[in-house]
Scaffold this active site. Structure first.
Site, PDB file in Angstrom:
ATOM      1  N   LYS A 203       0.703  -1.139  -0.012  1.00 22.96           N
ATOM      2  CA  LYS A 203      -0.031   0.005   0.018  1.00 22.96           C
ATOM      3  C   LYS A 203       0.856   1.211  -0.108  1.00 22.96           C
ATOM      4  O   LYS A 203       2.114   1.068   0.402  1.00 22.96           O
ATOM      5  CB  LYS A 203      -0.905   0.039   1.160  1.00 22.96           C
ATOM      6  CG  LYS A 203      -0.271   0.304   2.370  1.00 22.96           C
ATOM      7  CD  LYS A 203      -1.376   0.543   3.514  1.00 22.96           C
ATOM      8  CE  LYS A 203      -0.727   1.181   4.892  1.00 22.96           C
ATOM      9  NZ  LYS A 203      -0.681   2.207   4.809  1.00 22.96           N
TER      10      LYS A 203
ATOM     11  N   ASP B  78      -1.555  -5.876   2.869  1.00 26.99           N
ATOM     12  CA  ASP B  78      -2.042  -5.032   3.880  1.00 26.99           C
ATOM     13  C   ASP B  78      -1.376  -5.830   5.216  1.00 26.99           C
ATOM     14  O   ASP B  78      -2.062  -6.673   5.551  1.00 26.99           O
ATOM     15  CB  ASP B  78      -3.470  -4.910   3.967  1.00 26.99           C
ATOM     16  CG  ASP B  78      -3.848  -3.820   5.158  1.00 26.99           C
ATOM     17  OD1 ASP B  78      -3.111  -3.804   6.055  1.00 26.99           O
ATOM     18  OD2 ASP B  78      -4.922  -3.281   4.915  1.00 26.99           O
ATOM     19  N   HIS B  79      -0.310  -5.324   5.850  1.00 26.60           N
ATOM     20  CA  HIS B  79       0.204  -5.997   6.972  1.00 26.60           C
ATOM     21  C   HIS B  79      -0.801  -6.102   8.167  1.00 26.60           C
ATOM     22  O   HIS B  79      -0.813  -7.387   8.896  1.00 26.60           O
ATOM     23  CB  HIS B  79       1.496  -5.505   7.583  1.00 26.60           C
ATOM     24  CG  HIS B  79       1.242  -4.044   8.358  1.00 26.60           C
ATOM     25  ND1 HIS B  79       1.129  -2.825   7.768  1.00 26.60           N
ATOM     26  CD2 HIS B  79       0.960  -3.884   9.491  1.00 26.60           C
ATOM     27  CE1 HIS B  79       0.951  -1.940   8.489  1.00 26.60           C
ATOM     28  NE2 HIS B  79       0.892  -2.602   9.711  1.00 26.60           N
TER      29      HIS B  79
ATOM     30  N   LYS C  19      -1.867  -9.958  11.039  1.00 32.40           N
ATOM     31  CA  LYS C  19      -1.799 -10.085  12.585  1.00 32.40           C
ATOM     32  C   LYS C  19      -2.656 -11.282  12.976  1.00 32.40           C
ATOM     33  O   LYS C  19      -3.870 -11.666  12.527  1.00 32.40           O
ATOM     34  CB  LYS C  19      -2.075  -8.864  13.107  1.00 32.40           C
ATOM     35  CG  LYS C  19      -1.098  -7.690  12.797  1.00 32.40           C
ATOM     36  CD  LYS C  19      -1.712  -6.463  13.534  1.00 32.40           C
ATOM     37  CE  LYS C  19      -0.541  -5.060  13.004  1.00 32.40           C
ATOM     38  NZ  LYS C  19       0.628  -5.549  13.796  1.00 32.40           N
TER      39      LYS C  19
ATOM     40  N   GLU D 126      -2.059   5.813  17.179  1.00 34.96           N
ATOM     41  CA  GLU D 126      -0.572   5.790  17.177  1.00 34.96           C
ATOM     42  C   GLU D 126      -0.389   7.118  18.128  1.00 34.96           C
ATOM     43  O   GLU D 126      -0.987   8.128  17.911  1.00 34.96           O
ATOM     44  CB  GLU D 126      -0.136   6.072  15.714  1.00 34.96           C
ATOM     45  CG  GLU D 126      -0.319   4.806  14.700  1.00 34.96           C
ATOM     46  CD  GLU D 126       0.200   5.292  13.318  1.00 34.96           C
ATOM     47  OE1 GLU D 126       0.251   6.284  13.074  1.00 34.96           O
ATOM     48  OE2 GLU D 126       0.349   3.983  12.715  1.00 34.96           O
TER      49      GLU D 126
ATOM     50  N   ASP E  12      -4.184   6.845   4.641  1.00 36.32           N
ATOM     51  CA  ASP E  12      -3.147   5.976   5.162  1.00 36.32           C
ATOM     52  C   ASP E  12      -3.597   4.852   5.987  1.00 36.32           C
ATOM     53  O   ASP E  12      -2.940   3.807   6.181  1.00 36.32           O
ATOM     54  CB  ASP E  12      -2.398   6.855   6.284  1.00 36.32           C
ATOM     55  CG  ASP E  12      -0.975   6.358   6.418  1.00 36.32           C
ATOM     56  OD1 ASP E  12      -0.373   5.776   5.649  1.00 36.32           O
ATOM     57  OD2 ASP E  12      -0.611   6.496   7.665  1.00 36.32           O
TER      58      ASP E  12
ATOM     59  N   HIS F 262      -6.480  -0.412   6.493  1.00 34.70           N
ATOM     60  CA  HIS F 262      -6.468  -1.274   7.628  1.00 34.70           C
ATOM     61  C   HIS F 262      -7.937  -1.242   8.357  1.00 34.70           C
ATOM     62  O   HIS F 262      -8.336  -2.321   8.521  1.00 34.70           O
ATOM     63  CB  HIS F 262      -5.505  -0.831   8.589  1.00 34.70           C
ATOM     64  CG  HIS F 262      -4.040  -0.518   8.390  1.00 34.70           C
ATOM     65  ND1 HIS F 262      -3.721  -1.183   7.444  1.00 34.70           N
ATOM     66  CD2 HIS F 262      -2.914   0.366   8.771  1.00 34.70           C
ATOM     67  CE1 HIS F 262      -2.237  -1.117   7.174  1.00 34.70           C
ATOM     68  NE2 HIS F 262      -2.091  -0.082   7.662  1.00 34.70           N
TER      69      HIS F 262
ATOM     70  N   LYS G 192      -2.910  10.085  14.696  1.00 35.94           N
ATOM     71  CA  LYS G 192      -1.778  10.425  15.329  1.00 35.94           C
ATOM     72  C   LYS G 192      -1.325  11.059  16.488  1.00 35.94           C
ATOM     73  O   LYS G 192      -2.463  11.991  16.594  1.00 35.94           O
ATOM     74  CB  LYS G 192      -0.827  10.643  14.070  1.00 35.94           C
ATOM     75  CG  LYS G 192      -0.497   9.603  13.037  1.00 35.94           C
ATOM     76  CD  LYS G 192       0.514  10.140  11.966  1.00 35.94           C
ATOM     77  CE  LYS G 192       0.839   9.071  11.013  1.00 35.94           C
ATOM     78  NZ  LYS G 192       1.407   7.867  11.521  1.00 35.94           N
TER      79      LYS G 192
END
Length: 517
Positions: A176, A205-206, A210, A244, A263, A268, A368
């Protein structure tokens, strides 16, 4: 073996979740191998797979980039990366030495056709040396503007095999962002299928790698206790938080053109929502699972653009403190416009207009410079229909909440009311909790480990399909265009807080509140 593998190890339809399966040896070519992603994630993950005995002995990894790196220097640099970032630490000499024999490097420019000729020759030699038999995986760890040049050069040099014609496999992994709007996503997808067929393309998409995200499927579909209540009759609302504590970390230029919606939410957060809300797939196969995810995305209600304040709030962090340390505001970050209107926080109230979820709000917040790093799914159930203890003064009931913690401390908890010991009736909320680290005695594998292994096996279940990406962009595009053409500034929030107060007000009319994390 992981919890997911334990449940699914006998299911031949979803072999990619069986972690004991060893793929055939191939050559994994990483374009952009001198970058941070390779050093922090890719090579450490591959080493951890080797340490767990999950890589074939002949597996080869070839770095391709502009930096000049003789093979031995590349191996030394990657050993340092594994010493620092691999899950399996400290690095064991015997395992590393065997792993490093399959590490190679080719210096080249993504835009120069002659460099692909040299790459092709090197790969042919590696085939002879490592027994990889022409099997190829190309990892595009580069900005999207380089995708066309790389794909076209690979195709021109005959380095991509057609899966319909048989022979060794060729696959490509794309990082991405998958575009920045619907138009650019369609163009990237068009470029990808000019050289590769859709089933050769693995959009990574990491988050989907998970362990707890994968366990969502097991939680819902392998346990009789949850699925009967997984609908509008019993669930009041669902919250998804992707928080985050860091700022833009020197990526101000990138974030200025992105923002938190592009982002985090487009990929996600919407992937998490689709897994929570999807119908049971007819089989544990890639297309069956992804078909159901696409149905969720297609059922998302459009934003009321004339009254966005009721469904979408954006914010931007100002100066504040994180863990007692002072931090600057977003507009003071390097490469950020001092008058920027880019959102670093967004809260959305969304509805899925289908039979299962009609009227149930899905509440997403991402940002963030929030107080902590946490990704959490909270499923709040409706109150008991008849409050039996309503006239007992010392009884206060609380909503039952099923919380799924994606990171950190991956696990699942269920909150419910219980009687406090003693002669009188008094209640207090208690929590039953499951943590991967304590229940299985080890931390779960890193997300990239799972996804790299699945690519080698050829299982695309945990990767985004073309229509997933485009459907998500089609839903978000009107909101982003309205924000970009509006003269309104994002609401300001102090770094170290949970976003602007307006995000809290998004829930107040319904008598709800964000869950404390």
């Amino acid at each position: 073996m992981t919890a997911v593998a334990n449940v699914l190890e006998t299911n031949p339809l979803r072999e990619g979740l069986d972690q004991e399966r060893i793929p055939d040896p191939s050559v994994l070519v990483i374009f952009g191998a001198s970058g941070d992603l390779t050093r922090r994630k890719l090579i450490p993950s591959l080493y951890s797979l080797a340490s767990d005995g999950l890589l074939p002995s002949g597996q080869a990894i070839v770095g391709f980039g502009k930096t000049e790196f003789p093979d031995q220097d590349f191996r030394i640099a990657m050993r340092e990366a594994c010493d620092r970032f691999a899950r399996r630490r400290p690095t064991e000499d015997a395992i590393w030495n065997n792993f490093a024999q399959g590490l190679f490097y080719v210096q080249g420019d993504f835009t120069k056709p002659d460099d692909y000729v040299r790459l092709k020759e090197r790969l042919a030699g590696i085939d002879q040396q490592r027994g990889t038999a022409g099997r190829r995986i190309y990892y595009y760890a580069v900005p999207p503007q380089f995708f066309p040049a790389i794909s076209q050069s690979l195709g021109k040099e005959g380095m991509v095999t057609d899966p319909e014609a048989g022979g060794p496999f060729t696959r490509v992994i794309i990082e991405k962002p998958f575009g920045r709007d619907l138009a650019t996503a369609k163009e990237l997808n068009r470029v990808a299928v000019m050289t590769f067929r859709e089933r050769q393309v693995f959009r990574i998409d990491h988050y989907l790698g998970k362990e707890t995200v994968q366990n969502l499927l097991v939680l819902r579909f392998a346990n009789g206790i949850f699925e009967p209540f997984w609908n509008r009759q019993y669930i009041d609302h669902v919250q998804v938080t992707v928080a985050e504590s860091i700022g833009v970390e020197g990526r101000g230029g990138y974030f200025e053109s992105s923002g938190i919606v592009r982002d985090i939410i487009q990929n996600h957060a919407l992937q998490l929502v689709s897994l929570i809300a999807m119908e049971p797939p007819v089989a544990f196969e890639a297309d069956s699972v992804r078909d159901e995810k696409v149905k969720v995305l297609k059922a998302l209600r459009e934003f009321p653009l004339d009254n966005l304040a009721d469904t979408a709030i954006r914010g931007q962090y100002g100066a504040g403190s994180i863990m007692g340390d002072p931090v600057i505001g977003y507009q003071a970050e390097d490469s950020v416009d001092p008058a920027s209107r880019t959102e670093t926080f967004a809260a959305l109230k969304m509805y899925i207009d289908n039979w299962r979820w009609a009227g149930v709000p899905f509440l997403i917040r991402a940002g963030k410079r929030l107080p902590k790093r946490v990704t959490d799914i909270s499923i709040q159930f409706r109150p008991a229909p008849y409050p039996l203890f309503r006239k007992v003064s010392r009884v206060t009931t609380h909503p039952n909440v099923l919380a799924i913690r994606i990171q950190p401390d991956e696990g699942i908890s269920l909150k419910f009311d219980s009687k406090v010991p003693g002669p009188t009736v008094k209640t207090h909320p208690v929590t039953m909790e499951f943590r991967y680290a304590t229940s299985f005695g080890a931390e779960p594998p890193e997300a990239y480990e799972r996804l790299l292994l699945d690519t080698m096996i050829g299982d695309s279940t945990l990767f985004a399909r073309r229509d997933e990406v485009e459907t998500a962009w089609a839903w978000l595009d009107p909101l982003l265009r309205r924000w970009e053409t509006s003269a309104d500034q994002p609401f300001s929030y102090e770094a170290g807080t949970w976003g602007p107060g307006e995000a809290d007000q998004l829930l107040v009319p319904d008598g709800r509140a964000w869950r404390r994390l």
